[in-house]
Each structure stands twice: as structure tokens, then as C-alpha cells.
Design a protein around this motif. Structure first.
Motif, PDB file in Angstrom:
ATOM      1  N   ILE A 188     -25.568  29.806 -26.779  1.00  0.00           N
ATOM      2  CA  ILE A 188     -27.388  29.710 -27.046  1.00  0.00           C
ATOM      3  C   ILE A 188     -27.489  30.829 -27.914  1.00  0.00           C
ATOM      4  O   ILE A 188     -27.152  32.024 -27.662  1.00  0.00           O
ATOM      5  CB  ILE A 188     -28.096  29.822 -25.714  1.00  0.00           C
ATOM      6  N   ILE A 189     -28.336  30.668 -29.106  1.00  0.00           N
ATOM      7  CA  ILE A 189     -28.688  31.414 -30.036  1.00  0.00           C
ATOM      8  C   ILE A 189     -30.067  31.535 -30.071  1.00  0.00           C
ATOM      9  O   ILE A 189     -30.662  30.506 -30.416  1.00  0.00           O
ATOM     10  CB  ILE A 189     -28.102  31.087 -31.508  1.00  0.00           C
ATOM     11  N   GLY A 190     -30.434  32.598 -29.978  1.00  0.00           N
ATOM     12  CA  GLY A 190     -32.186  32.886 -30.198  1.00  0.00           C
ATOM     13  C   GLY A 190     -33.019  33.160 -29.131  1.00  0.00           C
ATOM     14  O   GLY A 190     -34.225  33.131 -29.108  1.00  0.00           O
ATOM     15  N   GLU A 194     -33.577  36.517 -23.343  1.00  0.00           N
ATOM     16  CA  GLU A 194     -33.805  36.786 -22.012  1.00  0.00           C
ATOM     17  C   GLU A 194     -32.423  36.242 -21.248  1.00  0.00           C
ATOM     18  O   GLU A 194     -31.874  35.172 -21.722  1.00  0.00           O
ATOM     19  CB  GLU A 194     -34.904  35.829 -21.309  1.00  0.00           C
ATOM     20  N   VAL A 195     -32.341  36.673 -20.012  1.00  0.00           N
ATOM     21  CA  VAL A 195     -31.098  35.965 -19.295  1.00  0.00           C
ATOM     22  C   VAL A 195     -31.109  35.050 -18.823  1.00  0.00           C
ATOM     23  O   VAL A 195     -30.191  34.352 -18.288  1.00  0.00           O
ATOM     24  CB  VAL A 195     -30.790  37.311 -18.157  1.00  0.00           C
ATOM     25  N   THR A 196     -32.268  34.171 -18.966  1.00  0.00           N
ATOM     26  CA  THR A 196     -32.258  32.790 -18.687  1.00  0.00           C
ATOM     27  C   THR A 196     -31.144  32.026 -19.356  1.00  0.00           C
ATOM     28  O   THR A 196     -30.616  30.932 -19.022  1.00  0.00           O
ATOM     29  CB  THR A 196     -33.813  32.007 -19.048  1.00  0.00           C
ATOM     30  N   MET A 240     -24.002  29.466 -17.127  1.00  0.00           N
ATOM     31  CA  MET A 240     -23.178  29.750 -15.853  1.00  0.00           C
ATOM     32  C   MET A 240     -23.599  28.440 -14.889  1.00  0.00           C
ATOM     33  O   MET A 240     -22.657  27.924 -14.284  1.00  0.00           O
ATOM     34  CB  MET A 240     -23.628  30.928 -14.947  1.00  0.00           C
ATOM     35  N   SER A 241     -24.851  27.777 -15.140  1.00  0.00           N
ATOM     36  CA  SER A 241     -25.174  26.743 -14.339  1.00  0.00           C
ATOM     37  C   SER A 241     -24.291  25.575 -14.972  1.00  0.00           C
ATOM     38  O   SER A 241     -23.695  24.700 -14.336  1.00  0.00           O
ATOM     39  CB  SER A 241     -26.591  26.467 -14.848  1.00  0.00           C
ATOM     40  N   SER A 242     -24.166  25.500 -16.220  1.00  0.00           N
ATOM     41  CA  SER A 242     -23.254  24.546 -16.831  1.00  0.00           C
ATOM     42  C   SER A 242     -21.678  24.457 -16.363  1.00  0.00           C
ATOM     43  O   SER A 242     -21.253  23.526 -15.776  1.00  0.00           O
ATOM     44  CB  SER A 242     -23.420  24.565 -18.277  1.00  0.00           C
ATOM     45  N   LEU A 255     -32.507  34.104 -10.681  1.00  0.00           N
ATOM     46  CA  LEU A 255     -32.500  32.837 -11.554  1.00  0.00           C
ATOM     47  C   LEU A 255     -31.301  31.799 -10.824  1.00  0.00           C
ATOM     48  O   LEU A 255     -31.294  30.708 -10.461  1.00  0.00           O
ATOM     49  CB  LEU A 255     -32.040  32.944 -12.917  1.00  0.00           C
ATOM     50  N   ALA A 256     -30.398  32.534 -10.398  1.00  0.00           N
ATOM     51  CA  ALA A 256     -28.969  32.137  -9.807  1.00  0.00           C
ATOM     52  C   ALA A 256     -29.734  31.387  -8.520  1.00  0.00           C
ATOM     53  O   ALA A 256     -29.004  30.132  -8.327  1.00  0.00           O
ATOM     54  CB  ALA A 256     -28.007  32.926  -9.694  1.00  0.00           C
TER      55      ALA A 256
END
Ligand SMILES: CC(=O)Nc1cnc2ccccc2c1
Length: 446
Positions: free
Chosen positions: A153-155, A158-160, A166-168, A274-275
Motif C-alpha cells: 500500500i503506497i500513500g 497511518e497504521v491502518t 495483516m488482515s489480508s 485496529l486488529a
């Protein structure tokens, strides 16, 4: 033997052997050292694995990308003493250019992002499945190539973004039957190291080197770690504190040591919360000793591990906010992971989760005599145009041979093209599971 091959003893400069069409010398039919062939059975398993990688990436709205397996060597020249650098599969090509077989996908992805510049809509969510190479002395007998699944993920600063990645991976594990009792993620942040090094006013430029040394913490004796730290200029006091902090296994303890003001703590707290929302809390644990072995990570880092501790890391990733700017691009936040094709297969074997994949065809079509080979071909084409899989028997064979092949390829139906039936516009259809045999009009065959 080199010189005395095909053309007999050659004198002077080695000229290529004369082109002849007879076998001049028996070639080695094995693939080059450290590499693999994928005959059908292995290829079915590889396709099954990659299909799951791609399905999970698609489910998360990622777009597939790919790059050349051959890159300029410059893309991978980093001075932090990484193993991946020592084992670079690099050479000089016929144009005297220094090139390398890619040891990982992230630098190529960064190159493409910079190449695309502002013409792509941020944030970018890209994934790739590609073969990566290393050249190490075969003394270790390890593989020189493997396939890696990457999602980046580029751009997103935030740690979202890390939470999403990790969700993937959790989605993938669940998809192939692996649970949080089989594997987990050790999560930390390199900002922990950074904050400790800053408190000892260690210059930033040593950061990558220190991480690479620390990453070897479970691979070499602790005294060698201390020695290597001293060699790069870390004081013994700082090294002691560093090693102390790395043994912390809880965020609360870490907060006591670092204080609550730093980014490391706030990033990690946000990530763990978030986890919880993503529903994979029981998959992750804080472990300050995780630093990963790639120099470019700058923040959150994580690695998937098997809870029995029998295997090497299954996957790993993290934030690399500075990589794009080191390639001359804008300062773009980035994070991603790599997931190799070797350890996961070992894990699936251990857990009895390997899928049972056999060749399947719906039809095997056979002419009962050679004058009907054309008729059989037209039947095969008709079925194929309807999307049916057909194995067409290509030469006249005894029925015994046809039945044997039908069984081996798991054909569901045997379509026999015989003269008397054909003259009445019919073919004979045998359902191989039940043995039921009927005559079917060609027009109604489906
Ligand atoms: C277990 C395994 O095959 N590892 C592996 C094999 N080949 C590689 C090639 C490049 C980089 C990392 C690699 C890692």
C-alpha cells in the motif's frame, strides 16, 4: 571437460561446437542447481496456492502488477550488510551492464511507482506473485529461487495500512484452513530501536546497519551481536540497553521503558486496537525482538510464525517510508509484505492441509477406427465449444488402452465414435462412474 567436447580437441580460443542434429553429448536433464521444475502435479499445487494468493488480494481491492525478473543491479545495492545483498544473483550482461535477478519484489515496485509518478491515483494497493533469486554457495544446499506473494500500500501514512495488510494474510490463512492456533504474527516497530538509539545519540545513518545486526539475534551468539554492534560504533552501554528493550514482550512494559510520548507506542497501540476491530486479535502479539532482515523498514514490522516453532518465518513485512525517496522519488509512505512459496507448503503438509488435486476432464473422445478420426475431432470441437474439457485420443488405440487412460485422467464420460452409430448421426456415451452406456444424437450431445 570443457574443450575436448563435440568438435574433438580444439586449439586456441574456444569456438562454439559445430551445430549438428545428432546428440553430441548427453545433457544433464535436471534443472540448474537450487532451482525446480514444475511437472503437472507440482504445477497443480503451485496454481492452487497462487490462485488463493490472488483471490485474497482481489477480495481486498488490490490490483496485480509485475516487473522483469532481471533488473539493474543498482536497484538492490544497499550498504546495510543484508544477507540478501551478499547473495545477489548479479552479473555483467553482453552490453557490459551490471544486472541482477531480483532477490525481492519491493524495489521493483518502488521503481514502477516512481516511474508512474503522479499519473496513478493514490493510495496504490498493488500485489504481485513473482519468482525471486539468490546466489549462495550450494554448500548450504538451499534453493536459489522461490516465488513470493507481495501486497503493498503506497500513500497511506497511518497504521491502518499495516492493519489492512495483516488482515489480508489472516484471510489467506483461514482460506487454506490454517487457524490462530497454528500460526501467529510477532509485531513490533523499528521506532522502538530508533528511540533507544536516539537516547544514546547514535547517528541516524547507523539505523539500517543496527537493524540488520539485531535481526540475527536468534541466528548467531549474543556475543557476536554485541561485537558487531561495537564494530559499527554502538557503545557497550547502548548495546546493553538495546538488547534489554528487545526482550520486552508486552506493550505495557515497553511503555514503562520508552515512556508514552513516542510514536512507537502510539503506532503499536493503534495497530492492536485496529486488529481488534478487524477481528484478528488472537493472531498477533507484541514482540520487540522482531526487526526483519531488510534495511529499508522504518516503522511497524511483523512476521508470521508457526506456533510449534518448527519452521522459518512464513511471511514478513512492514513500513518502508524512505525507500521511494532513496530512489529519488517523492517522500511517499509505503508498507507491504512478502510471503514465500516454500514454508507455507511445509506448514500445510505438517497440518495435513495439502489439497488433493488431480487432473480432471469431463470427456475422453475416441474414434473406433482410423477412418473416423476426423469425426472424433468434430465431436471434440463441438464439446469444447460448449466449454467442456475433452481429451481427444489422437491415434488408433485398443479400447483397453483408452479405458486405462480414461481412468488415469479421471474422465467422467467416454465418447466412442463408431461407424454404425455415426452413420445414424449418433455417438456412444459411457458414464465411467456408473458404467451406464447410451447412444446420443450428435445434435443433443452436451
Ligand atoms: C525456503 C526457501 O526456499 N527460501 C528461499 C529460496 N529462494 C530465495 C531466493 C531469493 C530470496 C529469498 C529466497 C528464499
Amino acid at each position: 571437460d570443457g574443450g575436448a567436447g563435440a568438435g574433438g580437441g580444439r586449439t586456441g580460443a574456444l569456438s562454439p561446437p559445430p551445430v549438428t542434429d545428432e546428440v553430441v553429448q548427453k545433457i544433464d536433464v535436471n534443472p540448474p542447481k537450487g532451482t525446480r521444475d514444475f511437472p503437472p502435479e507440482e504445477m497443480r499445487l503451485r496454481n492452487w496456492l497462487f490462485h488463493n494468493f490472488r483471490e485474497v488480494s482481489r477480495l481486498s481491492g488490490f490490483e496485480e502488477v509485475d516487473f522483469p525478473v532481471l533488473e539493474s543491479e543498482a536497484l538492490f545495492i544497499r550498504k546495510a550488510g543484508e544477507e540478501i545483498r551478499d547473495q545477489l544473483y548479479c552479473f555483467e550482461d553482453r552490453g557490459n551492464r551490471r544486472v541482477a535477478l531480483r532477490p525481492e519484489l519491493t524495489p521493483s515496485l518502488a521503481r514502477l511507482v516512481i516511474q508512474k509518478g503522479k499519473s496513478v491515483p493514490f493510495p496504490l494497493k498493488w500485489f504481485a506473485v513473482g519468482q525471486c533469486w539468490r546466489y549462495e554457495r550450494m554448500t548450504r544446499g538451499r534453493r536459489r529461487e522461490h516465488y513470493q506473494w507481495n501486497m503493498d500500500i503506497i500513500g497511506v501514512p497511518e497504521v491502518t495500512a499495516e492493519a489492512e495488510l495483516m488482515s489480508s494474510i489472516v484471510t489467506f490463512f483461514k482460506k487454506v484452513g490454517i487457524s490462530s492456533s497454528d500460526v501467529g504474527f510477532k509485531v513490533s516497530s523499528r521506532k522502538v530501536l530508533q528511540e533507544v538509539l536516539r537516547s544514546y545519540s547514535v547517528p541516524e545513518i547507523l539505523f539500517g546497519k543496527v537493524c540488520i545486526i539485531i535481526d540475527k539475534i536468534e541466528k548467531i551468539p549474543i556475543d557476536d551481536i554485541k561485537n558487531e554492534l561495537k564494530l559499527v560504533g554502538i557503545s557497550e552501554v547502548a548495546a546493553e540497553e538495546l538488547l534489554q528493550v528487545l526482550s520486552i514482550k508486552s506493550l505495557e512494559k515497553l511503555e514503562e521503558v520508552l515512556g508514552g510520548a513516542g510514536e512507537a507506542i502510539s503506532d503499536l497501540k493503534q495497530l492492536f486496537s485496529l486488529a481488534e476491530k478487524f477481528g484478528y486479535s488472537d493472531w498477533i502479539q507484541f514482540d520487540a525482538s522482531v526487526v526483519r532482515g531488510l534495511a529499508y523498514y522504518t516503522g511497524i514490522v511483523f512476521e508470521g510464525f508457526d506456533r510449534e516453532g518448527k519452521l522459518r518465518a512464513i511471511c514478513g513485512g512492514g513500513r518502508y517510508d524512505k525507500l521511494l525517496s532513496t530512489f529519488g522519488g517523492d517522500d511517499l509512505p509505503a508498507c507491504g509484505f512478502g510471503f514465500g512459496d516454500a514454508v507455507i507448503i511445509e506448514l500445510l503438509k505438517e497440518k495435513g492441509l495439502l489439497p488433493n488435486l488431480n487432473q480432471q476432464v469431463e470427456n475422453i473422445v475416441c474414434a473406433l477406427d482410423k477412418n473416423l478420426q476426423g469425426a472424433a475431432a468434430s465431436v471434440a470441437t463441438k464439446l469444447r465449444e460448449k466449454g467442456q474439457t475433452v481429451d481427444l485420443v489422437l491415434e488408433s488405440k485398443p479400447l483397453k488402452w483408452v479405458f486405462k487412460r480414461a481412468a488415469r485422467i479421471n474422465a467422467q464420460r467416454l465418447i466412442l465414435v463408431g461407424l454404425s452409430e455415426w452413420q445414424r448421426g449418433m455417438v456412444s456415451v459411457k458414464i465411467l462412474a456408473s458404467g451406464e452406456q447410451t447412444e446420443v444424437e450428435l445434435a443433443n450431445l452436451e
